[in-house]
Design a protein around this motif. Sequence first.
Motif, mmCIF file in Angstrom:
data_model
loop_
_atom_site.group_PDB
_atom_site.id
_atom_site.type_symbol
_atom_site.label_atom_id
_atom_site.label_comp_id
_atom_site.label_asym_id
_atom_site.label_seq_id
_atom_site.Cartn_x
_atom_site.Cartn_y
_atom_site.Cartn_z
ATOM 1 N N UNK A 61 0.831 -1.202 0.000
ATOM 2 C CA UNK A 61 0.000 0.000 0.000
ATOM 3 C C UNK A 61 0.867 1.253 0.000
ATOM 4 N N UNK A 62 1.925 1.236 0.821
ATOM 5 C CA UNK A 62 2.785 2.405 0.907
ATOM 6 C C UNK A 62 3.458 2.700 -0.421
ATOM 7 N N UNK A 63 3.875 1.656 -1.119
ATOM 8 C CA UNK A 63 4.534 1.852 -2.403
ATOM 9 C C UNK A 63 3.584 2.482 -3.413
ATOM 10 N N UNK A 64 2.291 2.260 -3.261
ATOM 11 C CA UNK A 64 1.321 2.796 -4.207
ATOM 12 C C UNK A 64 0.947 4.250 -3.919
ATOM 13 N N UNK A 65 1.208 4.712 -2.704
ATOM 14 C CA UNK A 65 0.807 6.068 -2.354
ATOM 15 C C UNK A 65 1.627 7.087 -3.137
ATOM 16 N N UNK A 66 0.944 8.161 -3.541
ATOM 17 C CA UNK A 66 1.578 9.163 -4.374
ATOM 18 C C UNK A 66 1.308 10.578 -3.862
ATOM 19 N N UNK A 67 2.296 11.424 -4.026
ATOM 20 C CA UNK A 67 2.105 12.870 -3.948
ATOM 21 C C UNK A 67 2.024 13.337 -5.399
ATOM 22 N N UNK A 68 0.916 13.987 -5.758
ATOM 23 C CA UNK A 68 0.647 14.259 -7.169
ATOM 24 C C UNK A 68 0.560 15.765 -7.433
ATOM 25 N N UNK A 69 1.334 16.206 -8.417
ATOM 26 C CA UNK A 69 1.246 17.581 -8.913
ATOM 27 C C UNK A 69 0.238 17.618 -10.051
ATOM 28 N N UNK A 70 -0.612 18.637 -10.055
ATOM 29 C CA UNK A 70 -1.669 18.764 -11.059
ATOM 30 C C UNK A 70 -1.360 19.910 -12.007
ATOM 31 N N UNK A 71 -1.540 19.682 -13.308
ATOM 32 C CA UNK A 71 -1.342 20.754 -14.277
ATOM 33 C C UNK A 71 -1.054 20.197 -15.653
ATOM 34 N N UNK A 72 -1.001 21.088 -16.642
ATOM 35 C CA UNK A 72 -0.665 20.656 -17.997
ATOM 36 C C UNK A 72 0.841 20.702 -18.239
ATOM 37 N N UNK A 73 1.524 21.655 -17.597
ATOM 38 C CA UNK A 73 2.987 21.717 -17.569
ATOM 39 C C UNK A 73 3.620 21.947 -18.948
ATOM 40 N N UNK A 74 2.980 22.694 -19.815
ATOM 41 C CA UNK A 74 3.599 22.989 -21.099
ATOM 42 C C UNK A 74 4.800 23.904 -20.883
ATOM 43 N N UNK A 75 5.944 23.470 -21.379
ATOM 44 C CA UNK A 75 7.185 24.214 -21.190
ATOM 45 C C UNK A 75 7.967 23.781 -19.971
ATOM 46 N N UNK A 76 7.274 23.253 -18.955
ATOM 47 C CA UNK A 76 7.911 22.898 -17.671
ATOM 48 C C UNK A 76 8.788 24.075 -17.232
ATOM 49 N N UNK A 77 8.150 25.218 -17.026
ATOM 50 C CA UNK A 77 8.846 26.472 -16.768
ATOM 51 C C UNK A 77 9.061 26.718 -15.276
ATOM 52 N N UNK A 78 9.575 27.909 -14.940
ATOM 53 C CA UNK A 78 9.916 28.214 -13.553
ATOM 54 C C UNK A 78 8.697 28.213 -12.631
ATOM 55 N N UNK A 79 7.527 28.546 -13.158
ATOM 56 C CA UNK A 79 6.318 28.453 -12.346
ATOM 57 C C UNK A 79 5.997 27.007 -12.013
ATOM 58 N N UNK A 80 6.125 26.132 -12.994
ATOM 59 C CA UNK A 80 5.918 24.696 -12.754
ATOM 60 C C UNK A 80 6.966 24.145 -11.799
#
Length: 312
Positions: A4-23
Amino acid sequence: MSDLKRKERVIALGFFDGVHLGHAALLRRTAEEAARRGCVPAVFTFDRPPKEVVTGVPCPLINSPDDRRDLVRRFYGIREVIMAPFDQEMMTTSWEDFVTKLLVGRYHAVHLVAGHDHHFGHKNQGTPELLQAKCAELGLGCDIIPKVELGGVTVSSTYIRRLLELGQLDRANRYLGHPHTLTGAVRHGRGLGSSRLFPTANLMIPSHVLVPSHGVYATWVSLPDGRGCAAVTNVGTRPTVNNGSDVTVEACLLDFEGDLYGQTLRVEFYEHLRSEIRFDSLDALRTQIAADAEAVRRYFAARGTAPADPQR
């Protein structure tokens, strides 16, 4: 560690085009929280822009899906990229079901990270405030990352797209936090002009992906086997040897020997050298390419090191 622990995730949400400094602020927070909890740092994103699907208007992007996936992993330590299809089912999913059934139920999210302007769910009814409230109700962690500014301008994919279209590569790279990146498969070119001087790669760029404004650039090319080398890259119509209409991305690799056809190359754009011009002869073109090659060598020699991490 349990299954179960291995399946747990911290997830970032977004489209992330460019993967820029804001992302970057979201992605670093995601990696930090995942390390603290002993969870998997992950990104949830879509295969195409939701706005394009909803409106039917094509949206040129800074990166292909593969480049977005590579950038978040390579620069920010994200281990999983969940790239879901933005189809009719996804488009009509309520924001609450998106959180409870998808992120928590299917992907075992224990902490979510989103930007200050992130909207999600059917008709974009989900907001950062609703996300925080729902996470609190479910016992999940939640971070809402404030806007990131550089020089008094909010860092955004829309702004960076405009800079690239205008040919302002240096400024675009500052807001990206890394060089503008294009990845493509090598196709056969016409074999004229530069091929007698350097191995030349004509790249097939994925549809709907922006290329920088026409011109000649100092670039760094990474090959699938891990090797990398400097290159002179021309973006434009190749007016001396072509029909003057089809846009191409042609990289002339310096100090490299080998067959490039069929390989997938990653090209990082560092500096605009000159505008694209038409030459009176192929010999004049080759002379200019040789001069461009020396300019590229000087550029990377002045850096002192090969390209590495993004600006921090």
